[in-house]
Motif scaffolding. Structure first.
Motif, PDB file in Angstrom:
ATOM      1  N   GLY A 283      36.517   4.479 102.627  1.00 57.46           N
ATOM      2  CA  GLY A 283      37.558   5.534 102.966  1.00 57.46           C
ATOM      3  C   GLY A 283      37.156   7.051 103.095  1.00 57.46           C
ATOM      4  N   ALA A 284      37.989   7.688 103.960  1.00 57.76           N
ATOM      5  CA  ALA A 284      37.723   8.917 104.505  1.00 57.76           C
ATOM      6  C   ALA A 284      39.006   9.690 104.251  1.00 57.76           C
ATOM      7  CB  ALA A 284      36.990   9.075 105.567  1.00 57.76           C
ATOM      8  N   ALA A 285      39.073  11.004 104.017  1.00 57.25           N
ATOM      9  CA  ALA A 285      40.487  11.870 103.899  1.00 57.25           C
ATOM     10  C   ALA A 285      40.263  13.088 104.603  1.00 57.25           C
ATOM     11  CB  ALA A 285      41.012  11.465 102.684  1.00 57.25           C
ATOM     12  N   LYS A 286      40.965  13.574 104.991  1.00 56.73           N
ATOM     13  CA  LYS A 286      41.163  15.116 105.194  1.00 56.73           C
ATOM     14  C   LYS A 286      42.681  15.757 104.442  1.00 56.73           C
ATOM     15  CE  LYS A 286      43.235  17.496 107.789  1.00 56.73           C
ATOM     16  NZ  LYS A 286      44.508  18.349 107.657  1.00 56.73           N
ATOM     17  N   GLY A 287      42.397  17.093 104.213  1.00 55.81           N
ATOM     18  CA  GLY A 287      43.709  17.448 103.427  1.00 55.81           C
ATOM     19  C   GLY A 287      43.206  18.674 102.724  1.00 55.81           C
ATOM     20  N   SER A 288      43.961  19.862 102.762  1.00 51.14           N
ATOM     21  CA  SER A 288      43.595  21.025 102.066  1.00 51.14           C
ATOM     22  C   SER A 288      44.787  21.770 101.921  1.00 51.14           C
ATOM     23  CB  SER A 288      42.400  21.816 102.995  1.00 51.14           C
ATOM     24  OG  SER A 288      42.131  22.588 102.276  1.00 51.14           O
ATOM     25  N   GLY A 289      45.675  21.944 102.797  1.00 47.30           N
ATOM     26  CA  GLY A 289      46.952  22.898 102.588  1.00 47.30           C
ATOM     27  C   GLY A 289      48.074  22.016 103.140  1.00 47.30           C
ATOM     28  N   MET A 290      49.146  22.499 103.068  1.00 47.11           N
ATOM     29  CA  MET A 290      50.407  21.669 103.240  1.00 47.11           C
ATOM     30  C   MET A 290      50.407  20.272 102.562  1.00 47.11           C
ATOM     31  SD  MET A 290      51.794  22.841 107.024  1.00 47.11           S
ATOM     32  CE  MET A 290      53.222  22.206 106.924  1.00 47.11           C
ATOM     33  N   ILE A 291      50.094  20.508 101.243  1.00 46.35           N
ATOM     34  CA  ILE A 291      50.009  18.976 100.456  1.00 46.35           C
ATOM     35  C   ILE A 291      51.134  19.079  99.336  1.00 46.35           C
ATOM     36  CG2 ILE A 291      48.348  17.839  98.996  1.00 46.35           C
ATOM     37  CD1 ILE A 291      47.430  17.967 101.786  1.00 46.35           C
ATOM     38  N   HIS A 292      51.834  18.083  99.293  1.00 46.18           N
ATOM     39  CA  HIS A 292      52.873  18.010  98.330  1.00 46.18           C
ATOM     40  C   HIS A 292      53.208  16.508  98.337  1.00 46.18           C
ATOM     41  CE1 HIS A 292      55.980  19.638  95.812  1.00 46.18           C
ATOM     42  NE2 HIS A 292      56.823  19.129  96.338  1.00 46.18           N
ATOM     43  N   PRO A 293      53.624  15.996  97.196  1.00 47.74           N
ATOM     44  CA  PRO A 293      54.081  14.595  96.894  1.00 47.74           C
ATOM     45  C   PRO A 293      55.205  14.274  98.011  1.00 47.74           C
ATOM     46  CG  PRO A 293      53.920  15.960  94.748  1.00 47.74           C
ATOM     47  CD  PRO A 293      53.739  16.772  95.840  1.00 47.74           C
ATOM     48  N   ASN A 294      55.024  13.037  98.361  1.00 48.20           N
ATOM     49  CA  ASN A 294      55.575  12.321  99.518  1.00 48.20           C
ATOM     50  C   ASN A 294      54.911  12.349 100.664  1.00 48.20           C
ATOM     51  OD1 ASN A 294      57.437  11.199  97.777  1.00 48.20           O
ATOM     52  ND2 ASN A 294      58.884  13.147  97.882  1.00 48.20           N
ATOM     53  N   MET A 295      53.484  12.725 100.690  1.00 46.95           N
ATOM     54  CA  MET A 295      52.786  12.684 101.871  1.00 46.95           C
ATOM     55  C   MET A 295      52.956  14.190 102.533  1.00 46.95           C
ATOM     56  SD  MET A 295      51.299   9.756 102.123  1.00 46.95           S
ATOM     57  CE  MET A 295      51.008   9.500 103.825  1.00 46.95           C
ATOM     58  N   ALA A 296      51.703  14.803 102.658  1.00 45.83           N
ATOM     59  CA  ALA A 296      51.852  16.244 103.286  1.00 45.83           C
ATOM     60  C   ALA A 296      50.809  16.141 104.213  1.00 45.83           C
ATOM     61  CB  ALA A 296      51.825  17.331 102.240  1.00 45.83           C
ATOM     62  N   THR A 297      50.164  17.526 104.628  1.00 42.38           N
ATOM     63  CA  THR A 297      49.350  17.404 105.731  1.00 42.38           C
ATOM     64  C   THR A 297      48.028  16.796 105.097  1.00 42.38           C
ATOM     65  OG1 THR A 297      50.037  19.681 106.632  1.00 42.38           O
ATOM     66  CG2 THR A 297      47.970  18.957 107.144  1.00 42.38           C
ATOM     67  N   MET A 298      47.988  15.469 105.303  1.00 43.13           N
ATOM     68  CA  MET A 298      46.831  14.623 104.991  1.00 43.13           C
ATOM     69  C   MET A 298      46.564  13.340 105.629  1.00 43.13           C
ATOM     70  SD  MET A 298      47.732  12.341 101.733  1.00 43.13           S
ATOM     71  CE  MET A 298      46.859  11.214 102.791  1.00 43.13           C
ATOM     72  N   LEU A 299      45.522  13.069 105.970  1.00 48.69           N
ATOM     73  CA  LEU A 299      45.279  11.825 106.802  1.00 48.69           C
ATOM     74  C   LEU A 299      44.277  11.056 105.700  1.00 48.69           C
ATOM     75  CD1 LEU A 299      44.527  13.197 110.242  1.00 48.69           C
ATOM     76  CD2 LEU A 299      46.638  12.053 109.452  1.00 48.69           C
ATOM     77  N   SER A 300      44.440   9.802 105.573  1.00 50.94           N
ATOM     78  CA  SER A 300      43.438   9.065 105.049  1.00 50.94           C
ATOM     79  C   SER A 300      43.478   7.666 105.615  1.00 50.94           C
ATOM     80  CB  SER A 300      43.878   8.857 103.379  1.00 50.94           C
ATOM     81  OG  SER A 300      43.020   8.018 102.861  1.00 50.94           O
ATOM     82  N   PHE A 301      42.025   7.248 105.809  1.00 51.01           N
ATOM     83  CA  PHE A 301      41.757   6.046 106.769  1.00 51.01           C
ATOM     84  C   PHE A 301      40.809   5.210 105.678  1.00 51.01           C
ATOM     85  CE2 PHE A 301      42.124   9.656 109.611  1.00 51.01           C
ATOM     86  CZ  PHE A 301      43.285   9.331 110.279  1.00 51.01           C
ATOM     87  N   ILE A 302      41.245   4.017 105.372  1.00 52.56           N
ATOM     88  CA  ILE A 302      40.633   3.226 104.421  1.00 52.56           C
ATOM     89  C   ILE A 302      40.452   1.793 105.172  1.00 52.56           C
ATOM     90  CG2 ILE A 302      40.848   1.816 102.451  1.00 52.56           C
ATOM     91  CD1 ILE A 302      42.996   4.180 101.616  1.00 52.56           C
ATOM     92  N   THR A 303      39.227   1.469 104.919  1.00 52.97           N
ATOM     93  CA  THR A 303      38.899   0.241 105.651  1.00 52.97           C
ATOM     94  C   THR A 303      38.254  -0.901 104.484  1.00 52.97           C
ATOM     95  OG1 THR A 303      36.383   0.945 105.734  1.00 52.97           O
ATOM     96  CG2 THR A 303      37.880   1.014 107.784  1.00 52.97           C
TER      97      THR A 303
END
Length: 412
Positions: free
Chosen positions: A185-205
């Motif tokens: 997996g890889a992810a990005k996210g640092s700000g605008m993060i809050h439960p119920n999905m915020a500014t984050m991307l996660s890609f899992i293989t």
């Protein structure tokens, strides 16, 4: 016995020292600087050798960005994705019909470059809201996909970042039907993060073979205990998604509930999601500490989740932790306004191994010892409710002066 059994399953998951989205067989990834951002890599891709069974979870924000709509349309055709294209710097959110057309063009160009079907191509974007994608730059970047120097997984992990300070990658292995199955997996996210999905991307293989409906249900369940249990600043964004791609290259029998190794695979995927979620929380904008809140003894699991998220989301709790101030009153206040059924006379709180509240009453503790603990870079707050068997864990970070500086000048 249940905890012992779960630990036995967890012990069968091998955490890899250098795991990535390309750890599973049949996946490649890369990235390039196409000019959306001034200097940093800003366009990344992942490709599977064959179409992969895919499931996704998306932001709950009503203003859902164009790339999410295109990706959901792709997955809805056959529950298959073979290629993923991601840009950072511009979110392509709140951009109307032109934004949607640009997302479709981005999908078409990526599909052509990676020689896959458009319906097997996913699109993601992250960055500034309200700006149109610079399509000439993106088209040029997509034309670089087949250059060997650009196809390194570290380049993908870097290309998807915005205000993040570090790449986030992970890989684990489990045994299914006697075959080695990898999950990366890889992810990005640092700000605008809050439960119920915020500014984050996660890609899992994963190279596991898994039934599409089972993968979708499993991802939603795991998201509720991982990505939906993190917060940085309480804001929920427009672009967030988690995708899991399973291409079946490991050669196992199809996974679904009832398979003898289902629990082991589930634990492996859970570990990947939890570790990525914690890395996002640890890398919160301006953060200096990872904060974990463990709630036990709530009336239900749902109540425990709500209480732990209430504590981890409190700006007063977060600033106290940043200042290494053992102000337990802020913690108990956040528990109290969580909206959950509780008995104040049963609540106990500890900062690490230091009890500060027992049965609703303050405990005399060593302030200097507590301060020293809160100066560490990983803090755990333990909350015992005394009302039932519900338990949950949430993750977040402290709130610093640097957070204000970063977000006061985000557009400049």
């Amino acid at each position: 016995m249940a905890e012992q059994s779960k630990q036995l399953v967890r012990d069968k998951v091998i955490m890899l020292a250098d795991g990535h989205v390309t750890t599973p067989a049949g996946f490649s990834a890369g990235g390039v600087h196409c000019g959306i951002r001034k200097r940093k890599l800003d366009l990344g891709w992942v490709r599977s050798e064959i179409p992969a069974t895919t499931a996704g979870v998306y932001t709950t924000n009503t203003f859902q960005a164009a790339p999410l709509k295109v990706t959901q349309e792709s997955i809805s055709k056959e529950n298959k994705i073979q290629a993923l294209i991601v840009n950072s710097g511009v979110a392509n959110a709140c951009t109307g019909e032109q934004g949607l057309a640009d997302a479709y063009q981005m999908r078409r160009l990526a599909a052509q470059a990676m020689d896959v079907s458009e319906d097997h191509t996913a699109v993601a974007s992250t960055g500034l809201i309200g700006e149109l994608l610079p399509m000439e730059k993106i088209e040029w970047g997509i034309q670089q996909i087949n250059q060997a120097d650009n196809n390194e997984v570290s380049r993908f992990e870097s290309a998807i970042l915005t205000t993040d300070t570090r790449e986030k990658g992970i890989g684990v292995q489990v045994e299914v039907d006697g075959k080695t199955v990898s999950i990366g997996g890889a992810a990005k996210g640092s700000g605008m993060i809050h439960p119920n999905m915020a500014t984050m991307l996660s890609f899992i293989t994963t190279d596991a073979e898994i039934e599409a409906g089972a993968l979708s249900t499993l991802l939603k369940d795991i998201t509720n205990t991982s990505f939906n249990m993190i917060t940085v600043d309480g804001d929920t964004s427009t672009n967030d998604m988690v995708l899991v791609m399973a291409n079946g290259q490991a050669g196992n029998n199809q996974l679904k509930p009832g398979h003898p190794d289902w629990d082991v695979f589930k634990e492996g995927l859970t570990m990947v999601c939890e570790e990525l979620a914690k890395e996002i929380a640890r890398d919160g904008e301006g953060a200096t500490k990872l904060v974990e809140v463990q709630v036990n003894g709530a009336v239900s699991e749902e109540a425990a989740r709500a209480i732990s998220k209430s504590v981890i989301s409190s700006n007063l709790v977060k600033t106290a932790i940043h200042g290494a101030d053992a102000n337990w009153g802020r913690i108990i206040t956040a528990i109290g306004y969580s909206g959950q059924q509780l008995n104040p006379d049963k609540v106990s709180i500890a900062l690490g191994s230091i009890p500060v509240v027992e049965s609703g009453m303050p405990v005399v503790f060593d302030e200097e010892q507590a301060k020293d603990y809160l100066l560490e870079d990983s803090i755990t707050i333990y909350v015992e409710m005394g009302d039932g068997d519900g338990k949950a864990t949430a993750w977040g970070c402290d709130l610093s002066y640097e957070y204000v500086r970063i977000n006061a000048s985000y557009r400049t």
